[in-house]
Design a protein around this motif. Sequence first.
Motif, PDB file in Angstrom:
ATOM      1  N   UNK A 166      -6.588   5.956  20.571  1.00  0.00           N
ATOM      2  CA  UNK A 166      -7.474   4.859  20.677  1.00  0.00           C
ATOM      3  C   UNK A 166      -6.864   3.616  20.102  1.00  0.00           C
ATOM      4  N   UNK A 167      -6.178   2.753  20.961  1.00  0.00           N
ATOM      5  CA  UNK A 167      -5.372   1.610  20.818  1.00  0.00           C
ATOM      6  C   UNK A 167      -6.380   0.317  20.243  1.00  0.00           C
ATOM      7  N   UNK A 168      -5.769  -0.289  19.186  1.00  0.00           N
ATOM      8  CA  UNK A 168      -6.697  -1.380  18.652  1.00  0.00           C
ATOM      9  C   UNK A 168      -6.740  -2.622  19.469  1.00  0.00           C
ATOM     10  N   UNK A 169      -6.117  -2.761  20.597  1.00  0.00           N
ATOM     11  CA  UNK A 169      -6.068  -3.994  21.415  1.00  0.00           C
ATOM     12  C   UNK A 169      -6.393  -3.602  22.978  1.00  0.00           C
ATOM     13  N   UNK A 170      -6.687  -4.260  23.808  1.00  0.00           N
ATOM     14  CA  UNK A 170      -7.167  -4.052  25.395  1.00  0.00           C
ATOM     15  C   UNK A 170      -5.691  -4.146  26.052  1.00  0.00           C
ATOM     16  N   UNK A 171      -4.690  -5.037  25.837  1.00  0.00           N
ATOM     17  CA  UNK A 171      -3.529  -5.575  26.500  1.00  0.00           C
ATOM     18  C   UNK A 171      -2.330  -4.528  25.883  1.00  0.00           C
ATOM     19  N   UNK A 172      -1.954  -3.419  26.664  1.00  0.00           N
ATOM     20  CA  UNK A 172      -0.880  -2.557  26.342  1.00  0.00           C
ATOM     21  C   UNK A 172       0.172  -2.569  27.430  1.00  0.00           C
ATOM     22  N   UNK A 173       1.298  -2.700  26.921  1.00  0.00           N
ATOM     23  CA  UNK A 173       2.564  -2.749  27.972  1.00  0.00           C
ATOM     24  C   UNK A 173       3.513  -1.760  27.416  1.00  0.00           C
ATOM     25  N   UNK A 174       4.305  -1.223  28.413  1.00  0.00           N
ATOM     26  CA  UNK A 174       5.557  -0.414  28.039  1.00  0.00           C
ATOM     27  C   UNK A 174       6.593  -0.959  28.895  1.00  0.00           C
ATOM     28  N   UNK A 175       7.808  -1.064  28.345  1.00  0.00           N
ATOM     29  CA  UNK A 175       9.039  -1.362  28.843  1.00  0.00           C
ATOM     30  C   UNK A 175       9.521  -0.603  29.855  1.00  0.00           C
ATOM     31  N   UNK A 176       9.596  -1.170  31.108  1.00  0.00           N
ATOM     32  CA  UNK A 176       9.835  -0.212  32.330  1.00  0.00           C
ATOM     33  C   UNK A 176      11.264   0.355  32.248  1.00  0.00           C
ATOM     34  N   UNK A 177      12.164  -0.084  31.822  1.00  0.00           N
ATOM     35  CA  UNK A 177      13.650   0.500  31.454  1.00  0.00           C
ATOM     36  C   UNK A 177      13.390   1.731  30.615  1.00  0.00           C
ATOM     37  N   UNK A 178      12.709   1.728  29.493  1.00  0.00           N
ATOM     38  CA  UNK A 178      12.576   2.733  28.677  1.00  0.00           C
ATOM     39  C   UNK A 178      11.817   3.842  29.179  1.00  0.00           C
ATOM     40  N   UNK A 179      10.683   3.618  30.066  1.00  0.00           N
ATOM     41  CA  UNK A 179       9.862   4.635  30.806  1.00  0.00           C
ATOM     42  C   UNK A 179      11.059   5.319  31.766  1.00  0.00           C
ATOM     43  N   UNK A 180      11.778   4.433  32.400  1.00  0.00           N
ATOM     44  CA  UNK A 180      12.591   5.283  33.303  1.00  0.00           C
ATOM     45  C   UNK A 180      13.673   6.114  32.840  1.00  0.00           C
ATOM     46  N   UNK A 181      14.301   5.685  31.686  1.00  0.00           N
ATOM     47  CA  UNK A 181      15.422   6.406  31.017  1.00  0.00           C
ATOM     48  C   UNK A 181      14.737   7.752  30.412  1.00  0.00           C
ATOM     49  N   UNK A 182      13.610   7.654  29.922  1.00  0.00           N
ATOM     50  CA  UNK A 182      12.854   8.869  29.309  1.00  0.00           C
ATOM     51  C   UNK A 182      12.185   9.605  30.475  1.00  0.00           C
ATOM     52  N   UNK A 183      12.452   9.312  31.814  1.00  0.00           N
ATOM     53  CA  UNK A 183      11.776   9.601  32.987  1.00  0.00           C
ATOM     54  C   UNK A 183      10.081  10.051  32.629  1.00  0.00           C
TER      55      UNK A 183
END
Length: 89
Positions: free
Chosen positions: A42-59
């Motif tokens: 349950x995130x305390x904000x509506x806008x949630x982002x993830x850095x694409x390079x970190x997603x890619x590196x961790x598959x």
Amino acid sequence: MKLISLITPEVNLDSLSRICQHDDAILLRQDAVYLCLSPHLSWPVKKLYALQTDLTVRQLQQPDGITAVSAQQWVELCSKATQNILWQK
């Protein structure tokens, strides 16, 4: 808008929610992108982002509700924010 960056998956959401306002955003970076594997948080904000390079590196796949951003988009988010906060536990 504050941009709050998380870099570790160990986060106390209760403490984090105390500093969040309605229009703030959270950016998952480094190992914090593993939080994408916990879709029921349950995130305390509506806008949630993830850095694409970190997603890619961790598959990791980009989950619903989280917007993947490039390094350039990250810089744009930082420039639009009134505050940039690195949240550590």
